[in-house]
Scaffold this active site. Structure first.
Site, short mmCIF file in Angstrom:
data_model
loop_
_atom_site.label_atom_id
_atom_site.label_comp_id
_atom_site.label_asym_id
_atom_site.label_seq_id
_atom_site.Cartn_x
_atom_site.Cartn_y
_atom_site.Cartn_z
N ARG A 72 0.79 -1.23 0.00
CA ARG A 72 0.00 0.00 0.00
C ARG A 72 0.82 1.28 0.00
O ARG A 72 0.30 2.32 -0.35
CB ARG A 72 -0.95 0.01 1.20
CG ARG A 72 -2.03 -1.02 1.03
CD ARG A 72 -3.17 -0.86 2.01
NE ARG A 72 -3.87 -2.12 2.07
CZ ARG A 72 -3.66 -3.05 2.99
NH1 ARG A 72 -2.79 -2.82 3.95
NH2 ARG A 72 -4.31 -4.18 2.95
N VAL A 73 2.06 1.22 0.43
CA VAL A 73 2.80 2.49 0.48
C VAL A 73 4.06 2.53 -0.38
O VAL A 73 4.58 3.58 -0.66
CB VAL A 73 3.19 2.88 1.93
CG1 VAL A 73 1.98 3.08 2.78
CG2 VAL A 73 4.13 1.87 2.53
#
Ligand code: ATP
Ligand code: MG
Length: 513
Positions: A368-369
């Protein structure tokens, strides 16, 4: 009567004097007594001043720590083999919570969760002793994840890029290659400045031995620390192991360096937590885990962070490993961990059995990052492959039973098969940024479409040495800048194309494969 009065005044005066000479300051005496001991848990009385998580020392030097405090008794978990301890044994409080030695003296060493060496007799020169439980950095103290943590594994670096400071769960059934992914990531740091901490919780000693040997042979062991609480260690020691590992890794993070911590694995840690809770009669919750397991794991993993520039800009990346049962991602511990982390790499036992290794399930894995941290060169060439690959997997299902006549579908399937072959990668065969970029750029240009699928694997294996010989300057440029310009891209594609032709001519891979 008067004489009696005089006498008593005299006596009172003398008593007052004696009292004045007496030292009335209270002497705290922290010596308690073991009331009951079983299963590595001791009930101790007579230590009213002990704090939660305080380190206790039993008769004979055995260590333990206070797990729960009651009005009249405390429950202590033993950290060592406590065979000599019996009811009536003496216990003393140390006044300090459990601490581990930290510092660069630990680099290259194998230690237990209390920082005691288990590789050789040589003592460890610690720079400080820090508590195993430390607060996670606050929001203000953090910065956005902006640099990649390269694993050298093509499927991870291209599709699920990890960033420095990220927490990425590696999850899958038994023996699906979870540890192998973590070990590859550690070994790949041979060419970086990252310091690695591998924490083994409840692993078989032989498995830990294999990890250490692999890192010694293929990685940079002088920048790795192994914190080992194997299956034979006491539950108390296994419980504190990941916390101790984080404290050891934070030392480097807080000095502006970059660290990577692997916890292998969280499922065993959760089981230890459950075991301790059941032994101390805490009420069991879902799947018999006590209700605070989420909090325990969340506060542990929150300590992974990218620090702000004011704090030195160091980072700590966490790769917790978790085991699933029959691929069940919705069990209690897996769902907890998935919601705590910034993404997961899911390993699938069916893919593993079909020799698609690493068995990463592209559909359920996510990072997600890290996407923003991906090097521009790799981002440029990996853009389409996830979409192409998912479309291919769907198409493949539809066309499994019938012949394909549509040329567009045929081309998609040809391309998909090449992608699948490209994502296969043996253990400890890490690819550099230039190798990955070259392979994906060549794939996007359709270079592999003309060769039999089996060529792909051979090209991948021979590419690093080939590129060093044919395009060393392009490799160096990519490593330095991370940016791909058109001239370099064309050179890399040409190099892969030439290698493909060479392989096809010399190795003659079977066209049927
Ligand atoms: P466990 O559940 O026992 O901890 P695990 O999920 O950590 O297992 P590993 O021990 O990493 O799995 O790997 C299991 C087996 O798969 C090992 O024999 C390893 O050599 C093999 N393996 C792992 N990754 C690959 C790969 N990329 N290519 C070929 N073989 C692999
Ligand atoms: Mg493993």
């Amino acid at each position: 009567m008067t004489m009696q009065d005089n006498n008593s005044a005299d006596w009172l005066g003398r008593a007052r004097e004696a009292l004045a000479r007496t030292d009335l300051s209270v002497q705290a005496q922290s010596v308690g007594r073991v009331e009951r001991i079983a299963d590595g848990i001791a009930q101790v009385s007579g230590l009213p001043d002990v704090r939660l998580n305080e380190l206790l020392v039993f008769d004979g030097g055995c260590a333990g720590y206070a797990l729960t405090l009651d009005a009249d008794a405390i429950l202590a978990v033993l950290l060592d083999e406590g065979a000599a301890i019996q009811a009536g044994s003496k216990v003393t409080g140390t006044g300090a919570v459990v601490r581990v030695p930290v510092g660069s003296g630990l680099l290259g060493r194998v230690v237990d969760p209390l920082g005691r060496p288990i590789d050789r007799d040589e003592t460890i020169a610690a720079e400080a002793h820090c508590p195993i439980e430390r607060p996670a950095p606050t929001i203000i103290e953090r910065d956005l994840v902006s640099d990649p943590m390269e694993t050298g594994i093509l499927v991870v670096d291209s599709l699920f890029t990890l960033g420095r400071g990220q927490r990425e769960l590696i999850i899958g059934d038994r023996a699906t290659g979870k540890t192998s992914i973590a070990v590859d990531a550690i070994c790949n740091q041979k060419n970086s400045d990252v310091i690695c901490v591998y924490v083994a919780v409840g692993q078989r000693a032989t498995a830990v031995e294999r990890v250490i040997e692999a890192v010694r042979a293929h990685g940079a062991p002088e920048r790795c620390i192994f914190v080992v609480a194997s299956a034979a260690a006491s539950p108390g020691l296994q419980w504190i192991a990941p916390f101790a590992g984080f404290t050891i890794a934070e030392y480097f993070r807080d000095r502006g360096q970059h660290a990577l911590i692997v916890i292998d694995d969280m499922t065993k840690h959760a089981a230890t937590h459950r075991e301790l809770a059941l032994l101390t009669r805490e009420p069991p919750g879902r799947e018999a885990y006590p209700g605070d397991i989420f909090y325990v794991h969340a506060r542990m993993l929150e300590r992974a962070a990218k620090l702000s520039a004011e704090l030195g800009g160091g980072s700590l990346t966490a790769l917790p490993v978790a085991e699933t049962d029959a691929g069940n991602l919705s069990a209690y511990i897996p769902t907890n961990l998935i919601s705590i982390t910034d993404g997961q790499i899911v390993l699938d036992s069916r893919l593993f059995a079909a020799n698609q290794r690493p068995a990463v399930d592209v559909g359920t894995s996510v990072s997600r990052v890290g996407g923003k941290a991906q090097k521009p060169a790799l981002r440029e060439v990996s853009g389409r492959i996830r979409l192409d690959y998912s479309q291919f997997l769907e198409l493949e299902m539809f066309t499994r039973f019938g012949g394909i006549s549509d040329t567009r579908v045929k081309a998609q399937i040809t391309r998909g098969e090449r992608i699948r072959a490209l994502l296969v990668q043996p253990r400890l065969a890490n690819l550099r940024l230039a190798d990955q970029t070259a392979l994906l750029a060549a794939l996007a240009e359709g270079i592999f479409d003309d060769f039999p699928t089996a060529t792909v694997g051979i090209v991948r294996a021979r590419l690093p040495t080939w590129l060093d010989a044919q395009a060393a300057d392009a490799v160096a440029m990519l490593a330095n800048t991370g940016v791909l310009d058109e001239a370099v891209r064309r050179r890399l594609v040409a190099a892969v194309s030439a290698l493909g032709a060479d392989v096809a001519a010399t190795e003659q891979p079977e066209a049927a494969l």
